[in-house]
Design a protein around this motif. Structure first.
Motif, mmCIF file in Angstrom:
data_model
loop_
_atom_site.group_PDB
_atom_site.id
_atom_site.type_symbol
_atom_site.label_atom_id
_atom_site.label_comp_id
_atom_site.label_asym_id
_atom_site.label_seq_id
_atom_site.Cartn_x
_atom_site.Cartn_y
_atom_site.Cartn_z
ATOM 1 N N GLU A 142 -5.223 6.204 3.411
ATOM 2 C CA GLU A 142 -6.534 6.121 4.059
ATOM 3 C C GLU A 142 -7.184 4.763 3.817
ATOM 4 O O GLU A 142 -7.781 4.171 4.723
ATOM 5 C CB GLU A 142 -7.441 7.244 3.545
ATOM 6 N N ALA A 143 -7.074 4.269 2.584
ATOM 7 C CA ALA A 143 -7.666 2.969 2.255
ATOM 8 C C ALA A 143 -7.006 1.852 3.056
ATOM 9 O O ALA A 143 -7.678 0.954 3.579
ATOM 10 C CB ALA A 143 -7.529 2.703 0.759
ATOM 11 N N GLU A 144 -5.683 1.903 3.160
ATOM 12 C CA GLU A 144 -4.964 0.885 3.937
ATOM 13 C C GLU A 144 -5.348 0.948 5.409
ATOM 14 O O GLU A 144 -5.483 -0.085 6.080
ATOM 15 C CB GLU A 144 -3.455 1.078 3.767
ATOM 16 N N LYS A 145 -5.527 2.155 5.912
ATOM 17 C CA LYS A 145 -5.905 2.331 7.313
ATOM 18 C C LYS A 145 -7.288 1.743 7.579
ATOM 19 O O LYS A 145 -7.496 1.029 8.574
ATOM 20 C CB LYS A 145 -5.893 3.819 7.668
ATOM 21 N N ILE A 165 -9.644 -6.631 7.227
ATOM 22 C CA ILE A 165 -9.716 -7.378 5.970
ATOM 23 C C ILE A 165 -8.502 -7.043 5.115
ATOM 24 O O ILE A 165 -7.908 -5.965 5.266
ATOM 25 C CB ILE A 165 -11.012 -7.055 5.187
ATOM 26 N N PRO A 166 -8.098 -7.947 4.213
ATOM 27 C CA PRO A 166 -6.956 -7.664 3.336
ATOM 28 C C PRO A 166 -7.208 -6.418 2.493
ATOM 29 O O PRO A 166 -8.352 -6.137 2.109
ATOM 30 C CB PRO A 166 -6.859 -8.916 2.454
ATOM 31 N N PHE A 167 -6.145 -5.706 2.194
ATOM 32 C CA PHE A 167 -6.279 -4.463 1.442
ATOM 33 C C PHE A 167 -6.935 -4.688 0.081
ATOM 34 O O PHE A 167 -7.788 -3.911 -0.345
ATOM 35 C CB PHE A 167 -4.905 -3.806 1.257
ATOM 36 N N GLU A 168 -6.549 -5.768 -0.612
ATOM 37 C CA GLU A 168 -7.108 -6.021 -1.939
ATOM 38 C C GLU A 168 -8.607 -6.302 -1.871
ATOM 39 O O GLU A 168 -9.372 -5.873 -2.737
ATOM 40 C CB GLU A 168 -6.377 -7.184 -2.606
ATOM 41 N N ASP A 169 -9.035 -7.025 -0.822
ATOM 42 C CA ASP A 169 -10.473 -7.262 -0.651
ATOM 43 C C ASP A 169 -11.204 -5.953 -0.395
ATOM 44 O O ASP A 169 -12.306 -5.721 -0.904
ATOM 45 C CB ASP A 169 -10.721 -8.226 0.514
ATOM 46 N N PHE A 170 -10.575 -5.109 0.416
ATOM 47 C CA PHE A 170 -11.190 -3.808 0.690
ATOM 48 C C PHE A 170 -11.259 -2.974 -0.579
ATOM 49 O O PHE A 170 -12.291 -2.372 -0.896
ATOM 50 C CB PHE A 170 -10.380 -3.066 1.758
#
Length: 258
Positions: free
Chosen positions: A45-48, A55-60
Motif C-alpha cells: 500500500e505504501a509503495e502504491k 515521490i520516491p518510496f523512501e521520501d514517502f
C-alpha cells in the motif's frame, strides 16, 4: 506524522478518498482510518501511494523528514485456498423488521399512484444500502439480486405472502399509464417500537428523495448505483460496494469525518 502527510498529498493532487481507496483495493472507511492514523500501511500500500503521489518510496516512508520513523507492517501472505474475509458475506436477515419497515413505507407512500411493487423494491434497496453506507450497520439486511429491472429483494415474496395471509396488507392489481401494476396497501399500522428514531428518520429521508419516481425512473436510477453496476446478473449485490459510490448516490460525507 505519515497520516497527515498522506492527507496533505491527497489534497495537493486533488484526489478523492474514494479514488485512493479504490487504487489500494480497500473501502473508504478503511482508507479514512489510514488518514486518521488508526491503521498502518502495508508495504504494498505504501509503495502504491508513493507511486500515485509521484515521490520516491523512501521520501514517502519518511514523510520527507528523516527524523520521523514510520513503522510499516509486512503483509501476511494467505494460501490461495483461504477465502478473503469481508465484513458482510451473508447479510443478517430480520424478517420481522422487514415487515414493519414495509408497513411504514406503505403507510407513508403506498397510496401514491406511482408506488407499485417495482418501486417498492427499489425503495427497500435504497433504505437498506443507504443505511449501511451511513452507519456501517445492517438495517433490514435483505439480500438483493441484480436483474434487468434493478435490485430485487429475495425475501420480499415470502414476507408479503405471509402478510397477506395474516391480513396485514392487501394486494391490488391494476394499470398505471397502461402498464400492469401490482400494489400493496397496509391494513394495519406499523409497530414503531421495533424501529428506532434514527431508522425512522432514515426511511423518511429516502422516501422524500425517491418516492415520487415511477418504476422506469427508479429502474434507470438504480442501474447507475455502484452496487448494481458491479454485481453479476442474477447474483446478490454487495453491501460493501456502497463505499465506492459517487454522487448523487453517496449519502455519507466522508470529508467531515477527518
Amino acid at each position: 506524522m505519515l497520516a497527515k502527510f498522506i492527507q496533505k498529498l491527497r489534497k495537493k493532487h486533488n484526489l478523492t478518498q474514494e479514488y485512493l481507496a479504490s487504487a489500494l483495493g480497500i473501502s473508504r472507511p478503511t482508507y479514512m482510518q489510514i488518514e486518521r492514523g488508526e491503521r498502518e500501511l502495508t508495504i504494498t500500500e505504501a509503495e502504491k501511494l508513493a507511486s500515485i503521489f509521484g515521490i520516491p518510496f523512501e521520501d514517502f516512508r519518511r514523510a520527507k523528514d528523516s527524523s520521523i520513523t514510520v513503522e510499516i507492517k509486512k503483509e501476511k501472505l494467505k494460501p490461495k485456498s483461504e477465502k478473503q474475509e469481508i465484513r458482510i458475506s451473508v447479510p443478517q436477515k430480520n424478517l420481522e423488521k422487514f415487515k414493519e419497515v414495509l408497513l411504514y413505507v406503505l403507510s407513508k407512500v403506498g397510496g401514491k399512484p406511482n408506488v407499485g411493487e417495482a418501486v417498492l423494491y427499489k425503495l427497500l434497496y435504497f433504505i437498506d444500502f443507504d443505511f449501511y453506507e451511513k452507519f456501517e450497520e445492517q438495517f433490514i439486511g435483505a439480500t438483493y439480486i441484480k436483474n434487468h429491472y434493478g435490485p430485487t429483494p429475495v425475501e420480499f415474496k415470502i414476507v408479503i405472502d405471509d402478510m397477506i395471509k395474516n391480513g396485514e396488507v392487501v394486494k391490488v392489481e391494476g394499470k398505471y399509464f397502461n402498464y400492469l401494476q401490482r400494489k400493496y396497501l397496509a391494513l394495519r399500522r406499523p409497530n414503531l417500537d421495533i424501529l428506532s428514531g434514527r431508522e425512522i428518520e432514515h426511511i423518511d429521508d429516502v422516501l422524500a428523495r425517491l418516492s415520487d419516481k415511477n418504476a422506469k425512473e427508479m429502474e434507470i436510477y438504480s442501474h447507475e448505483d455502484i452496487p448494481w453496476k458491479t454485481a453479476e446478473d442474477g447474483k446478490p449485490l454487495s453491501y460493501e460496494s456502497v463505499f465506492y459510490r459517487n454522487e448523487p448516490y453517496s449519502v455519507r460525507n466522508y470529508e467531515d469525518e477527518l
